[in-house]
Motif scaffolding. Structure first.
Motif, PDB file in Angstrom:
ATOM      1  N   ASN A 183       1.832  -2.617  -9.446  1.00  0.00           N
ATOM      2  CA  ASN A 183       0.993  -3.675  -8.879  1.00  0.00           C
ATOM      3  C   ASN A 183       0.754  -3.458  -7.383  1.00  0.00           C
ATOM      4  OD1 ASN A 183      -0.560  -5.972  -9.167  1.00  0.00           O
ATOM      5  ND2 ASN A 183       1.109  -7.334  -8.618  1.00  0.00           N
ATOM      6  N   THR A 184       0.412  -2.231  -7.033  1.00  0.00           N
ATOM      7  CA  THR A 184       0.175  -1.877  -5.644  1.00  0.00           C
ATOM      8  C   THR A 184      -1.132  -1.104  -5.534  1.00  0.00           C
ATOM      9  OG1 THR A 184       1.217  -0.914  -3.680  1.00  0.00           O
ATOM     10  CG2 THR A 184       1.492   0.292  -5.731  1.00  0.00           C
ATOM     11  N   VAL A 185      -1.457  -0.674  -4.344  1.00  0.00           N
ATOM     12  CA  VAL A 185      -2.687   0.072  -4.091  1.00  0.00           C
ATOM     13  C   VAL A 185      -2.309   1.435  -3.510  1.00  0.00           C
ATOM     14  CG1 VAL A 185      -4.821   0.107  -2.727  1.00  0.00           C
ATOM     15  CG2 VAL A 185      -3.941  -2.055  -3.598  1.00  0.00           C
TER      16      VAL A 185
ATOM     17  N   ALA B  45      -1.993  13.990  -6.483  1.00  0.00           N
ATOM     18  CA  ALA B  45      -2.375  12.580  -6.463  1.00  0.00           C
ATOM     19  C   ALA B  45      -3.881  12.382  -6.402  1.00  0.00           C
ATOM     20  CB  ALA B  45      -1.725  11.869  -5.278  1.00  0.00           C
ATOM     21  N   THR B  46      -4.586  13.326  -5.817  1.00  0.00           N
ATOM     22  CA  THR B  46      -6.003  13.152  -5.526  1.00  0.00           C
ATOM     23  C   THR B  46      -6.845  14.217  -6.206  1.00  0.00           C
ATOM     24  OG1 THR B  46      -5.275  12.416  -3.348  1.00  0.00           O
ATOM     25  CG2 THR B  46      -7.622  12.772  -3.630  1.00  0.00           C
ATOM     26  N   ILE B  47      -7.861  13.802  -6.941  1.00  0.00           N
ATOM     27  CA  ILE B  47      -8.788  14.747  -7.554  1.00  0.00           C
ATOM     28  C   ILE B  47      -9.816  15.189  -6.517  1.00  0.00           C
ATOM     29  CG2 ILE B  47     -10.625  15.003  -9.274  1.00  0.00           C
ATOM     30  CD1 ILE B  47      -9.023  13.059 -11.037  1.00  0.00           C
ATOM     31  N   LYS B  48     -10.358  14.201  -5.775  1.00  0.00           N
ATOM     32  CA  LYS B  48     -11.374  14.498  -4.761  1.00  0.00           C
ATOM     33  C   LYS B  48     -11.055  13.689  -3.508  1.00  0.00           C
ATOM     34  CE  LYS B  48     -16.234  13.863  -3.792  1.00  0.00           C
ATOM     35  NZ  LYS B  48     -16.988  12.630  -3.853  1.00  0.00           N
TER      36      LYS B  48
ATOM     37  N   LYS C  62      11.761  -5.197   4.601  1.00  0.00           N
ATOM     38  CA  LYS C  62      12.208  -5.422   3.227  1.00  0.00           C
ATOM     39  C   LYS C  62      11.604  -6.686   2.620  1.00  0.00           C
ATOM     40  CE  LYS C  62      16.036  -5.083   0.134  1.00  0.00           C
ATOM     41  NZ  LYS C  62      17.309  -4.485  -0.108  1.00  0.00           N
ATOM     42  N   ARG C  63      11.428  -7.726   3.407  1.00  0.00           N
ATOM     43  CA  ARG C  63      10.899  -8.978   2.847  1.00  0.00           C
ATOM     44  C   ARG C  63       9.410  -8.891   2.499  1.00  0.00           C
ATOM     45  NH1 ARG C  63      11.981 -12.408   8.143  1.00  0.00           N
ATOM     46  NH2 ARG C  63      10.716 -11.175   9.526  1.00  0.00           N
ATOM     47  N   THR C  64       8.716  -7.851   2.968  1.00  0.00           N
ATOM     48  CA  THR C  64       7.308  -7.678   2.615  1.00  0.00           C
ATOM     49  C   THR C  64       7.121  -6.871   1.329  1.00  0.00           C
ATOM     50  OG1 THR C  64       7.005  -5.648   3.896  1.00  0.00           O
ATOM     51  CG2 THR C  64       6.649  -7.736   5.056  1.00  0.00           C
ATOM     52  N   LEU C  65       8.212  -6.303   0.801  1.00  0.00           N
ATOM     53  CA  LEU C  65       8.106  -5.490  -0.405  1.00  0.00           C
ATOM     54  C   LEU C  65       7.898  -6.359  -1.643  1.00  0.00           C
ATOM     55  CD1 LEU C  65      11.007  -2.914   0.173  1.00  0.00           C
ATOM     56  CD2 LEU C  65       8.554  -2.574   0.552  1.00  0.00           C
ATOM     57  N   LEU C  66       7.124  -5.841  -2.582  1.00  0.00           N
ATOM     58  CA  LEU C  66       6.928  -6.491  -3.873  1.00  0.00           C
ATOM     59  C   LEU C  66       8.124  -6.178  -4.768  1.00  0.00           C
ATOM     60  CD1 LEU C  66       3.232  -5.325  -4.385  1.00  0.00           C
ATOM     61  CD2 LEU C  66       3.987  -7.544  -3.514  1.00  0.00           C
ATOM     62  N   LYS C  67       8.340  -7.006  -5.786  1.00  0.00           N
ATOM     63  CA  LYS C  67       9.465  -6.787  -6.700  1.00  0.00           C
ATOM     64  C   LYS C  67       9.246  -5.540  -7.553  1.00  0.00           C
ATOM     65  CE  LYS C  67      11.889 -10.770  -7.910  1.00  0.00           C
ATOM     66  NZ  LYS C  67      12.187 -11.770  -8.921  1.00  0.00           N
ATOM     67  N   LEU C  68      10.348  -4.876  -7.846  1.00  0.00           N
ATOM     68  CA  LEU C  68      10.315  -3.725  -8.751  1.00  0.00           C
ATOM     69  C   LEU C  68      10.294  -4.198 -10.200  1.00  0.00           C
ATOM     70  CD1 LEU C  68      13.037  -1.398  -7.191  1.00  0.00           C
ATOM     71  CD2 LEU C  68      10.638  -0.827  -7.496  1.00  0.00           C
ATOM     72  N   PRO C  69       9.581  -3.485 -11.088  1.00  0.00           N
ATOM     73  CA  PRO C  69       9.686  -3.787 -12.513  1.00  0.00           C
ATOM     74  C   PRO C  69      11.107  -3.471 -13.004  1.00  0.00           C
ATOM     75  CG  PRO C  69       7.826  -2.334 -12.068  1.00  0.00           C
ATOM     76  CD  PRO C  69       8.611  -2.437 -10.810  1.00  0.00           C
TER      77      PRO C  69
ATOM     78  N   ILE D 253       0.849  -1.189   0.000  1.00  0.00           N
ATOM     79  CA  ILE D 253       0.000   0.000   0.000  1.00  0.00           C
ATOM     80  C   ILE D 253       0.884   1.238   0.000  1.00  0.00           C
ATOM     81  CG2 ILE D 253      -1.710   1.349   1.289  1.00  0.00           C
ATOM     82  CD1 ILE D 253      -2.672  -1.269   2.547  1.00  0.00           C
ATOM     83  N   LEU D 254       0.591   2.168  -0.922  1.00  0.00           N
ATOM     84  CA  LEU D 254       1.222   3.485  -0.910  1.00  0.00           C
ATOM     85  C   LEU D 254       0.219   4.440  -0.291  1.00  0.00           C
ATOM     86  CD1 LEU D 254       2.745   3.604  -4.507  1.00  0.00           C
ATOM     87  CD2 LEU D 254       3.991   3.324  -2.360  1.00  0.00           C
ATOM     88  N   ARG D 255       0.641   5.235   0.677  1.00  0.00           N
ATOM     89  CA  ARG D 255      -0.266   6.145   1.364  1.00  0.00           C
ATOM     90  C   ARG D 255       0.235   7.582   1.249  1.00  0.00           C
ATOM     91  NH1 ARG D 255      -4.576   5.780   4.930  1.00  0.00           N
ATOM     92  NH2 ARG D 255      -4.397   3.531   5.004  1.00  0.00           N
ATOM     93  N   PRO D 256      -0.083   8.247   0.124  1.00  0.00           N
ATOM     94  CA  PRO D 256       0.332   9.648  -0.007  1.00  0.00           C
ATOM     95  C   PRO D 256      -0.581  10.561   0.797  1.00  0.00           C
ATOM     96  CG  PRO D 256      -0.959   9.029  -1.892  1.00  0.00           C
ATOM     97  CD  PRO D 256      -0.794   7.777  -1.048  1.00  0.00           C
ATOM     98  N   ASP D 257      -0.146  11.777   0.972  1.00  0.00           N
ATOM     99  CA  ASP D 257      -0.984  12.794   1.552  1.00  0.00           C
ATOM    100  C   ASP D 257      -2.108  13.077   0.548  1.00  0.00           C
ATOM    101  OD1 ASP D 257      -1.873  14.708   3.284  1.00  0.00           O
ATOM    102  OD2 ASP D 257       0.008  15.815   3.372  1.00  0.00           O
TER     103      ASP D 257
END
Length: 178
Positions: free
Chosen positions: A44-46, A21-24, A119-126, A12-16
């Motif tokens: 491939n994240t949320v 990033a956010t329209i509404k 680190k082991r919970t991170l998904l692989k980078l393209p 999960i990415l959690r920006p401000d």
């Protein structure tokens, strides 16, 4: 660059709730802009923006940003740098030192915690990093060309007179019809 630095992608990415990033902003269903959605799909994240006016979502991050600013940037305020590379080198060295320093109230360090747990919970980078795209609309001219950034691109003649969408990055230009 942050994802490359960490060597992976969080689930999960959690920006401000910033306008970039956010329209509404909405507590339950925030509306994200196209670039943010494409970034999430590419990695491939949320993306779930922090709640509006709720510092509980951000307090840990805000505190560590303030702490890092005091430890790194404040320490460099009286130094003179002659290039961005020179300044970045010093910032990275101080960041590494800060992350390797032992915690005061518990065992280990930030770096050790990251390597052992996070680190082991991170998904692989393209293979290549995400590229932002610029978007525009253009009307196809009678000579079946469109103009974008002072360059002309050929379009199928059947689209003469129609408005097409242009999606362009530094490496490619994609033209498509609605």
């Amino acid at each position: 660059n942050a994802l490359t630095f960490f060597g992976g992608v969080p689930i999960i990415l959690r920006p401000d709730n910033c306008k970039t990033a956010t329209i509404k902003a909405d507590k339950y269903e925030p509306e994200l802009n196209t670039a943010t959605i494409e970034l999430a799909e590419y990695y491939n994240t949320v993306v779930i923006p922090a709640s509006v006016r709720k510092p509980r979502d951000k307090n840990v991050v805000e505190n560590i940003v303030g702490f890092a600013s005091r430890q790194i940037l404040a320490a460099l305020r009286n130094q003179i740098f002659f290039s961005v590379e020179e300044m970045n080198k010093e910032i990275f060295a101080r960041t590494e030192k800060l992350n390797s320093a032992p915690f005061t109230k518990k065992e280990g360090s930030r770096l050790q915690l990251f390597q052992d747990v996070e680190k082991r919970t991170l998904l692989k980078l393209p293979l290549k990093p995400f590229e932002l795209f610029e978007r525009k609309e253009a009307k196809v001219a009678p000579d079946y060309h469109i103009r974008f950034n002072d360059c002309f691109y050929s379009v199928n003649p059947k689209y003469i007179g129609e408005v097409v969408n242009i999606k362009a990055s530094t490496s490619e230009v994609i033209i498509y019809s609605k």
